[in-house]
Design a protein around this motif. Structure first.
Motif, short mmCIF file in Angstrom:
data_model
loop_
_atom_site.label_atom_id
_atom_site.label_comp_id
_atom_site.label_asym_id
_atom_site.label_seq_id
_atom_site.Cartn_x
_atom_site.Cartn_y
_atom_site.Cartn_z
N ASP A 1 -11.38 -3.16 -7.35
CA ASP A 1 -10.54 -4.06 -8.15
C ASP A 1 -9.83 -3.28 -9.26
O ASP A 1 -9.83 -2.04 -9.27
CB ASP A 1 -11.37 -5.22 -8.73
N THR A 2 -9.27 -3.98 -10.21
CA THR A 2 -8.57 -3.30 -11.31
C THR A 2 -9.39 -3.39 -12.62
O THR A 2 -9.78 -2.36 -13.18
CB THR A 2 -7.18 -3.94 -11.53
N ARG B 1 0.83 -1.20 0.00
CA ARG B 1 0.00 0.00 0.00
C ARG B 1 0.86 1.25 0.00
O ARG B 1 1.91 1.31 0.66
CB ARG B 1 -0.93 0.05 1.22
N VAL B 2 0.39 2.25 -0.74
CA VAL B 2 1.03 3.56 -0.76
C VAL B 2 -0.04 4.56 -0.36
O VAL B 2 -1.08 4.64 -1.02
CB VAL B 2 1.57 3.91 -2.18
N LEU B 3 0.16 5.24 0.76
CA LEU B 3 -0.86 6.17 1.23
C LEU B 3 -0.50 7.59 0.81
O LEU B 3 0.66 7.98 0.92
CB LEU B 3 -0.99 6.06 2.74
N LEU B 4 -1.47 8.30 0.27
CA LEU B 4 -1.21 9.66 -0.19
C LEU B 4 -1.96 10.65 0.68
O LEU B 4 -3.16 10.47 0.93
CB LEU B 4 -1.71 9.84 -1.63
N TYR B 5 -1.25 11.68 1.11
CA TYR B 5 -1.86 12.76 1.88
C TYR B 5 -1.37 14.03 1.19
O TYR B 5 -0.29 14.53 1.47
CB TYR B 5 -1.37 12.66 3.32
N MET B 6 -2.15 14.47 0.21
CA MET B 6 -1.62 15.41 -0.78
C MET B 6 -2.60 16.50 -1.17
O MET B 6 -3.81 16.26 -1.24
CB MET B 6 -1.30 14.63 -2.07
N PRO B 7 -2.08 17.68 -1.48
CA PRO B 7 -2.92 18.72 -2.07
C PRO B 7 -3.14 18.44 -3.56
O PRO B 7 -2.60 17.45 -4.09
CB PRO B 7 -2.09 19.99 -1.87
N SER C 1 -6.89 -2.19 -6.79
CA SER C 1 -6.16 -1.02 -7.31
C SER C 1 -6.04 0.04 -6.23
O SER C 1 -5.05 0.73 -6.15
CB SER C 1 -6.88 -0.45 -8.53
N TYR C 2 -7.10 0.17 -5.42
CA TYR C 2 -7.00 1.14 -4.34
C TYR C 2 -8.00 0.87 -3.24
O TYR C 2 -8.95 0.11 -3.42
CB TYR C 2 -7.12 2.58 -4.85
N ALA D 1 0.78 -1.94 -6.99
CA ALA D 1 0.58 -1.61 -5.58
C ALA D 1 -0.81 -0.96 -5.43
O ALA D 1 -1.50 -0.73 -6.43
CB ALA D 1 1.68 -0.69 -5.10
N ILE D 2 -1.19 -0.68 -4.20
CA ILE D 2 -2.57 -0.25 -3.91
C ILE D 2 -2.52 1.12 -3.24
O ILE D 2 -1.90 1.25 -2.18
CB ILE D 2 -3.22 -1.27 -2.94
N HIS D 3 -3.13 2.13 -3.87
CA HIS D 3 -3.06 3.42 -3.18
C HIS D 3 -4.25 3.66 -2.27
O HIS D 3 -5.31 3.05 -2.42
CB HIS D 3 -2.83 4.60 -4.14
N SER D 4 -4.00 4.54 -1.32
CA SER D 4 -5.04 4.91 -0.39
C SER D 4 -4.88 6.40 -0.17
O SER D 4 -3.95 6.84 0.50
CB SER D 4 -4.84 4.12 0.90
#
Ligand code: AMP
Length: 634
Positions: free
Chosen positions: A253-254, A110-116, A235-236, A133-136
């Motif tokens: 899913d993807t 998992r890749v977690l994003l905390y982004m503007p 996918s996420y 990988a799976i984003h969150s």
């Protein structure tokens, strides 16, 4: 084509319909089963097939139309404005993927994003799914406690963040909030990837924290091929609020998601390759995932990624972008329109909107005056569409791509979209309501169409219990919305059946807000309800029983405690969840068995009759509530 016939086929001849739609995307390995329904209520789409979401959004267009715009970024906060073509986006995504790979990200991580709202956010999402990988993505308006609980649930290998966002000219630091969250959570995050915009101080903890600009320099020539994943590979995940205090990770899913978005772009939004799509949402919400990032790119369109307010520098800003970039499809939320409505309508008329075909609105109920006003102001068809984080794309709308002349009905988000077997059920008996104009619970028959949630991340049981168990012996998905269908088959959404509220299109759980309020030491008990609001649709209001009555003895003391409670919510969840007002009472209205009478509290706030309250434990509670609500504030 006759939409009614197409819709019937999507439900009655499901596999044939979706097999055709699946041809809209590239498959590395063809699927051999359209829908695996062996294990209801779970369903797997396009089983045996292998594909990649990033390939379908970027690579295939970079190969055929490399010089066409793909990502248009406009920030009225920092003045940054740039366009990446599909070829350039392809390059940048591979650089980001190489950096993530270098930090240890592999398939399934998992890749977690905390982004503007900056291009790097979209690039990081695409790079993540490129690697399998799976984003969150966690909405940037959430604060450290909310972020920490999501990090603990997702257990990411990398968190991607920025030094800061900016809103209305005010810098909002992100990295310090992330640092606070990382200190709170039990999962130890191996790496933080920081996009430094030079807006705020960002302290770096080596070797955990990595500067993206530096890491990118080392991989400028990177070629990172797409990792082909099975269609059902996640996918996420995207967290959303429910009736408990713990947010659910909606897992997508993807293959099914890619097909569903491609279908929706053609049949609902009428987006064509080479055109420009402008969705004003945020990547932290489902609308942003589906229609800022993936939908337009899958369709070969350019997408506008806008950072800023709709009325800054003035109310013409969005419409100036429509003119400048020749936007053909626009997607926004009713709240944004209500904000514009307070401005000079001339602002909207100043620009040439001839490229624009439709304005789609979603995320919250679209009231008739707002729909009529914006339709008149821009002279374009307004299309309401109803869906949820869970479904990923519209349940109800008008399929403008199939039936361009489909009639809108003010107040209705339309009719069921392909694959959604929508049924209204009696909330008591579960019987299907087939006659028109009956209020029932809006449900969807099994299986959900492609693109909808597969499960709740890490908790299959919660998925089944939450969504599929309301009506015993009836395999239906519960949307938790009340609905009604008129004699012509148009649906109307009549509010949530649960304790979820919708503030300016943002979905919030009253239980989550109650937990944040309760964490203030001065609070003994609290009830949070959603109350109708002219601008935001709903706002949260909190009713608090203070631990120490002397703290609420005067208006000044009450005001001070209210401010402290609001700050606590800001710190824990973010300003997005802050109650509009906190009132103090000695007792909350409850049933004799201790259940909060939320509907009655809401009714008092909205000046409606409370209905039958024979089960109330302390009848004076309602009078107290009434007095608090009618207290005039200075
Ligand atoms: P979210 O998951 O944040 O997108 O919120 C989904 C909820 O917002 C739905 O269950 C509805 O309660 C509400 N909602 C979304 N779109 C509409 C719409 N077009 N009309 C009425 N309610 C809507």
């Amino acid at each position: 084509m006759d939409y009614a016939a197409l819709y019937r086929r999507s439900v009655d001849d499901r596999d044939a319909f979706w097999r055709e739609q699946a041809a809209r995307i590239d498959w590395h390995t063809p699927f051999d089963l359209v829908c695996d329904t062996a294990n209801p209520p779970f369903a797997q789409w396009f089983v045996g097939g292998e594909t990649n979401l990033c390939h379908n959004a970027v690579d295939r267009h970079a190969a055929t139309q490399p010089d066409q715009p793909a990502l248009i970024h406009v920030s009225t906060e920092t003045g940054r404005e740039e366009t990446l073509t599909f070829g350039q986006l392809h390059t940048e995504v591979q650089r980001m993927a190489a950096v993530l790979q270098g930090l240890g990200v592999t398939k399934g991580d998992r890749v977690l994003l905390y982004m503007p709202m900056i291009p790097e956010a979209v690039i990081a999402m695409l790079a993540t799914v490129r690697l399998g990988a799976i984003h969150s993505v966690v909405f940037g308006g959430f604060a450290s406690h909310a972020l920490a609980s999501r990090i603990d649930d997702a257990r990411p290998t990398v968190v991607v963040t920025a030094d800061a966002g900016s809103r209305g000219g005010k810098v909002i630091p992100y990295k310090p909030l992330l640092d606070e969250a990382l200190a709170q959570c039990s999962h130890s995050v191996p790496h933080v990837l920081l996009i430094n915009r030079g807006l705020a101080e960002a302290s770096m903890t080596a070797p955990r924290d990595v500067d993206f600009a530096q890491a990118r320099e080392a991989v400028l020539d990177a070629q990172v091929p797409c990792t082909w994943v099975p269609s059902e590979h996640p996918s996420y995940t995207l967290y959303t609020s429910g009736t408990t205090g713990k947010p659910k990770g909606v897992q997508r899913d993807t293959g099914g998601y890619t097909v569903a978005l491609a279908t929706s772009m053609a049949q609902i939004y009428c987006g064509k390759p080479g055109e420009v799509f402008f969705c004003t949402s945020d990547i932290g919400w489902v609308v942003g995932h589906s229609y800022i990032v993936y939908g337009p790119l899958i369709a070969g369109m350019a997408t506008i990624v806008y950072e800023g307010l709709p009325i800054r520098p003035d109310a013409a800003i969005w419409w100036s972008l429509v003119e400048k970039y020749k936007v053909s499809v626009m997607f926004s939320a009713p709240t944004a329109v209500r904000v514009l409505k307070k401005q000079d309508p001339e602002c909207l008329r100043r620009h040439d909107l001839s490229s624009l075909r439709h304005l789609f609105l979603a995320g919250e109920p679209l009231d008739e005056p707002t729909a009529a006003w914006i339709g008149e102001a821009i002279g374009k068809p307004i299309v309401d569409n109803y869906w949820q984080t869970e479904t990923g794309w519209p349940i109800l709308s008008l399929a403008r791509g199939i039936d361009p002349d489909a009639k809108t009905r003010l107040g209705s988000p339309g009719i069921p979209m392909p694959g959604y077997d929508v049924k209204l059920l009696d909330d008591q008996t579960g019987a299907e309501l087939t006659e028109p104009n009956r209020k029932g619970v809006l449900t969807i028959g099994y299986p959900l169409p492609p693109g909808c949630l597969q499960t709740v991340w890490g908790d299959d049981d919660r998925y089944v219990k939450t969504y599929w168990s309301t009506f015993p012996h009836k395999p239906v998905y519960n949307t938790f919305d009340w609905g009604l269908r008129d004699a012509d088959g148009y649906y109307f959404i009549l509010g949530r059946t649960d304790d979820v509220i919708n503030v300016a299109g943002h979905r919030l759980g009253t239980r989550e807000i109650e937990e944040a309020v309760s964490s203030h030491a001065g609070v003994a008990e609290v009830a949070v309800v959603g109350v109708a609001d002219q601008l935001k649709g709903q706002v949260a209001r909190a009713f608090v029983v203070a631990r120490d009555p002397s703290r609420t003895a005067s208006p000044a003391l009450r005001q001070a405690l209210e401010a402290e409670i609001m700050q606590t919510v800001d710190r824990q969840l973010g300003a997005v969840a802050r109650p509009a007002r906190v009132d103090f009472v000695n007792v909350l209205p409850k049933t004799r068995s201790g259940k909060l009478l939320r509907r009655a509290i809401q009714a008092v706030c909205e000046g409606r009759a409370t209905g039958d309250l024979t089960t109330i434990e302390d009848p004076t509670a309602l009078q107290q509530l009434q007095d608090a609500v009618s207290e005039v504030r200075g």
